[in-house]
Structure formats: C-alpha cells, structure tokens
Design an enzyme around this catalytic site. Structure first.
Site, PDB file in Angstrom:
ATOM      1  N   MET A   1       2.938 -16.418 -14.066  1.00 34.80           N
ATOM      2  CA  MET A   1       2.907 -17.877 -13.856  1.00 34.80           C
ATOM      3  C   MET A   1       4.293 -18.496 -13.952  1.00 34.80           C
ATOM      4  O   MET A   1       4.506 -19.399 -14.730  1.00 34.80           O
ATOM      5  CB  MET A   1       1.993 -18.501 -14.888  1.00 34.80           C
ATOM      6  CG  MET A   1       2.419 -18.262 -16.308  1.00 34.80           C
ATOM      7  SD  MET A   1       1.070 -18.626 -17.391  1.00 34.80           S
ATOM      8  CE  MET A   1      -0.072 -17.356 -16.876  1.00 34.80           C
ATOM      9  N   PRO A   2       5.207 -17.985 -13.164  1.00 35.06           N
ATOM     10  CA  PRO A   2       6.575 -18.527 -13.283  1.00 35.06           C
ATOM     11  C   PRO A   2       6.682 -19.938 -12.699  1.00 35.06           C
ATOM     12  O   PRO A   2       5.842 -20.381 -11.915  1.00 35.06           O
ATOM     13  CB  PRO A   2       7.412 -17.554 -12.460  1.00 35.06           C
ATOM     14  CG  PRO A   2       6.553 -16.369 -12.218  1.00 35.06           C
ATOM     15  CD  PRO A   2       5.138 -16.860 -12.244  1.00 35.06           C
ATOM     16  N   PHE A   3       7.741 -20.569 -13.107  1.00 39.24           N
ATOM     17  CA  PHE A   3       8.100 -21.893 -12.604  1.00 39.24           C
ATOM     18  C   PHE A   3       9.560 -21.824 -12.158  1.00 39.24           C
ATOM     19  O   PHE A   3      10.421 -21.438 -12.948  1.00 39.24           O
ATOM     20  CB  PHE A   3       7.938 -22.930 -13.721  1.00 39.24           C
ATOM     21  CG  PHE A   3       8.413 -24.297 -13.337  1.00 39.24           C
ATOM     22  CD1 PHE A   3       7.644 -25.108 -12.523  1.00 39.24           C
ATOM     23  CD2 PHE A   3       9.641 -24.770 -13.774  1.00 39.24           C
ATOM     24  CE1 PHE A   3       8.084 -26.378 -12.161  1.00 39.24           C
ATOM     25  CE2 PHE A   3      10.091 -26.040 -13.412  1.00 39.24           C
ATOM     26  CZ  PHE A   3       9.313 -26.847 -12.603  1.00 39.24           C
TER      27      PHE A   3
END
Lengths: 73, 73, 73, 73, 73, 73
Positions: A1-3
C-alpha cells in the site's frame, strides 16, 4: 500500500504524461517490492515556478537564465 | 500541537464540508490524545483527478468507468 | 480515496490510541464526504520533540517550561 | 541537499516576498548546517483560507473575526 | 528538478531495493518529462505498520489477518 | 500560521543546530510576511542516507564518493 507523491513544476505536463507517471510509479513499487497496485496511490503536485527554489533562486528566474544557455533543470 | 493534512480529490467539496473536516479532525486529536485544539492545524489539499492515481489509473478514468458500475472510490 | 497524514510529537501515544486515530480519521471522511473507507489511507508520523518547533521554540523546551505552569500544547 | 516546504495561506504573498522566502530558507541551511545551496530545494505551497484550520476554525472565519480585534495569526 | 516522496511500510526493504526505487523513480522523470536527473530528489519514508491505516485498520492487523488468507496489500 | 517542514539527511545535526533551524525559519516568516510566530510550526525530518537519492544515487554512496573529492552536497 505505498504512497508516492511526485512534485514537479507546473510547466505544461500533459494529461498523458501524468498518466505515464502514475503508471510508472505504480509499476516500480510492484517490480521492486512486490506491492499490490490496487492499494498504491500516486499524487502529482504541480507547483508554480515562482514557488519552487533551487540554489536560492526560483525556477522562473532559472528558466529565463537558461534561455541563454544549455542548462537543463 | 498536531498537524493534520487531508488530501482529497477536487470534486466539489463545499466550504461547509471542509469546515466539518477541520472541526472533526481537530476534535479527534482532542478526544484521543488530549491535544490542545488552539495549536492544532488542519490543511486540506484538493487534488485534480488527473493528478491522483490508484491501481495505476488516474481518478478521471476511474470515475468514467464507475459511471457504468456501482464502484465507490 | 482520501489520504490523511497526522503528525504528532513522539510522546508515548499507544498502539490503541493510534488505532483510534486511524479509525476516527477514516470515519470522518466517510461521514463528511461519503468516501470509501477501503481506499482511505491514514499515516501517523511521530516527531521527536527536539524536531518540532512552535513560536520559535522546540517542544522539548516548551514541555520543560510547562511543568511549572498549566499550559497545554 | 535539504528540502524545505513552506506552507502559507494564499493571501497575496508577492513574487518578491516568495523570492525572499526561498533565499532566506536556503541561506538558513547554509548558515546552520553548512549545506550546499546548489542542491537545496524550497517549495512554497499557498493554501486557500477555507482549507486551513486552526483551533477547529478555518482561516476565512478567523480573518473575519480578527477584523473586529487585534489578533494576528 | 522533481521531488519524489515514496512512503512504504517498514517491513524489511533492503538497501538494494531502496536503491532500485531511487534509480527507478529518477529514471521515470527523465523518461516521461525529460527532467534533469542531477536535480531530481527521491526521499523514501518507512512507516511503522502500527502507524499506517487503510480501511480503518492498521497494517499490523491487516498483516495478521492476511496470514490466513491470500490478500496482498 | 505558517507551517515549515525541513528535511535533511540524518548525519549528526545537533539539538542546538535544530534549535537554530526552528528559530531561523520562524523568524523568516515574521520578517518576510509579518506572520505571528506563536502560530508558526516548524518540523524537521531527519532522513537516513540510504533513503535519500539525488541524481539517481543515494546519499550513502554520494558521501563515500565525496571522500575522494571536494564535492559538497
């Protein structure tokens, strides 16, 4: 779940180019870390050239100076 | 003295809704951590749908696709 | 698909309190803007008190000063 | 190679004032930490007063209230 | 002179993987927008799983739940 | 009520130097824009050298290379 937050100067990036940034950054996280693209966010911020400084000068000035040179920034 | 940054897509949030986000986020910090609201900052950034990607697609595309479905994003 | 970044000083927030911040911020976006919680991100940054300044003083100093007063920050 | 992000409300900062912020922030990093200005970035974000809250109120409201007082924010 | 901030959970990304993220993000800006790599910054933030929430749950919980399923986040 | 975020590599900045950054950044906003220091926040993030890239290389590598040269970054 990178940003991923990509900040660039507002100098005419097209919708197509921004799509490529989103696709490329998402794929990078998949390739390197095996992240799930479905929960990968990418936000692009386009910043006015008056509001971005490097070396103590804003980009508006740097662009004007670069017209007389081959400097790429 | 917390700092809260809320990023949403620019899709018509009203001044009233943004007030509710500011009030709610401030109250959350008071309720959970006993923070002083007087020194709690909330900044809302509204991001163009072309500039926000999820799953490798931008939100402009996702919204168009969602018109034919019940997907909520 | 909102993104919320909460920055607090690192002063002993518990895992339970951080869960409450995540739940509360997510619910706020649902309540106010009807956002989908499944694509709502919350990131909490805990910042050393030496690294956070307000009014030109760092929080380490403010906490020391506050021990002799009733100021809440 | 520091990165400085200055966030202010959008209330008429001039290009000249923003230049001074860029110069001043860059010089600060040189003076305090001996950083190389050539690789120091400064980005200024100007935020709408409806989108910035302090004490649970947005700055639009705070500015209206301040007209009847001497409060400076 | 782009600035890229990649935020991932702190779950064992190696120095080599982080190098690949830096190289890949830098190259992406070169390829799509012709930016100068010499003035492209990439910062990776690794966030504790207790401090990252999605869908109102923190990643610590999501990882525990995922052990019994095939969910990838 | 400005908010200033200063990001530097984690390479031994002292508490005293960080105090000077907080004081200097706060004063800059007072001097240039007449902002109220009491509601000016400064947050310093110290980033591992493995996690900061410039020109496609991380700072750990750049520092090692610079030992044999006079390059300042």
């Amino acid at each position: 779940m990178p940003f991923v937050n990509i900040r660039i100067t507002r100098e005419g990036a097209t919708a197509e180019q921004k799509k490529q940034l989103i696709e490329g950054a998402t794929q990078l996280l998949v390739d390197v870390l095996g992240k799930n693209p479905a929960t990968t966010f990418v936000i692009i911020d386009e910043v006015e050239t008056d509001n971005w400084g490097i070396g103590g000068q804003n980009v508006t000035e740097l662009r004007a100076a670069a017209k007389n040179s081959s400097t790429l920034v």
